[in-house]
Design a protein around this motif. Sequence first.
Motif, short mmCIF file in Angstrom:
data_model
loop_
_atom_site.label_atom_id
_atom_site.label_comp_id
_atom_site.label_asym_id
_atom_site.label_seq_id
_atom_site.Cartn_x
_atom_site.Cartn_y
_atom_site.Cartn_z
N PHE A 1 -57.31 -66.99 78.00
CA PHE A 1 -56.41 -66.20 77.15
C PHE A 1 -55.21 -67.06 76.71
CE2 PHE A 1 -58.52 -63.08 79.92
CZ PHE A 1 -59.17 -62.35 78.95
N LEU A 2 -54.72 -67.88 77.62
CA LEU A 2 -53.61 -68.77 77.29
C LEU A 2 -54.05 -69.84 76.28
CD1 LEU A 2 -52.07 -69.24 80.84
CD2 LEU A 2 -51.09 -67.93 78.95
N PHE B 1 -44.01 -57.77 74.28
CA PHE B 1 -44.64 -59.05 74.58
C PHE B 1 -45.85 -59.34 73.69
CE2 PHE B 1 -42.93 -57.34 78.68
CZ PHE B 1 -41.75 -58.06 78.62
N GLU B 2 -45.90 -58.67 72.55
CA GLU B 2 -46.99 -58.88 71.60
C GLU B 2 -47.10 -60.37 71.28
OE1 GLU B 2 -48.24 -57.56 67.09
OE2 GLU B 2 -46.76 -56.37 68.17
N GLY B 3 -48.33 -60.89 71.27
CA GLY B 3 -48.56 -62.30 70.99
C GLY B 3 -48.50 -63.18 72.23
N ARG C 1 -53.29 -61.65 73.80
CA ARG C 1 -52.32 -61.81 72.71
C ARG C 1 -52.47 -60.74 71.63
NH1 ARG C 1 -49.97 -66.85 73.52
NH2 ARG C 1 -51.22 -68.31 74.71
N HIS C 2 -53.62 -60.07 71.61
CA HIS C 2 -53.90 -59.03 70.61
C HIS C 2 -53.69 -57.63 71.16
CE1 HIS C 2 -55.51 -62.32 68.29
NE2 HIS C 2 -56.29 -62.63 69.30
N ALA D 1 -57.98 -50.67 64.50
CA ALA D 1 -58.34 -50.18 65.83
C ALA D 1 -57.72 -51.08 66.90
CB ALA D 1 -59.86 -50.13 65.98
N MET D 2 -57.70 -52.38 66.65
CA MET D 2 -57.11 -53.31 67.62
C MET D 2 -55.62 -53.04 67.80
SD MET D 2 -58.89 -57.01 66.93
CE MET D 2 -57.35 -57.83 67.24
#
Length: 167
Positions: free
Chosen positions: A162-163, A40-42, A138-139, A14-15
């Motif tokens: 988040f960072l 930009f995943e991650g 990041r997710h 789901a994520m």
Amino acid sequence: ADAMMNKETPTTEAMMESPAWYAASLTNASTGQVFTINDFEGQVVLVETMAMWCPSCKAQQEQVKALHTLLGERDDFISVGLDIDPNENAADLKRYVESNGFDWLYAVATMDVAQDISKNHGDQFLNPPSTPMLVIDRHGEAHPLPFGIKSADELLKFIQPFLDGTM
């Protein structure tokens, strides 16, 4: 342990299901290079929907510029300005970005992208003067910021967890 693994699998899937606009091709107004949010995943991505005619947007972008100064050079943080006014174009956006010294990604959103943003995050994201912004973690999960102009310090306070990987 096997039961736990099976129980967690749907959550993981789901994520990974991101909104359609993450995969839409966007063109960097400054360079002409095509990118997607999924590229930009991650990383942590700050997205602002905006319009060039909007004084609140420009004031917000000045705060984003100050945020970049506070953060310094980071390869895990990306800012994206999405021009959602269908009457504006990439050539004008390039001049706007250059004349204001904004050195992050800007693109003109297609109608499909604008509609998907509205569907996923609300119609207020198509109202530039409310300075709509969101952070994509990041997710790939989006976290809307409060409406209204946010100072560089307020942006940093919102983004830092988040960072740091604490959110």
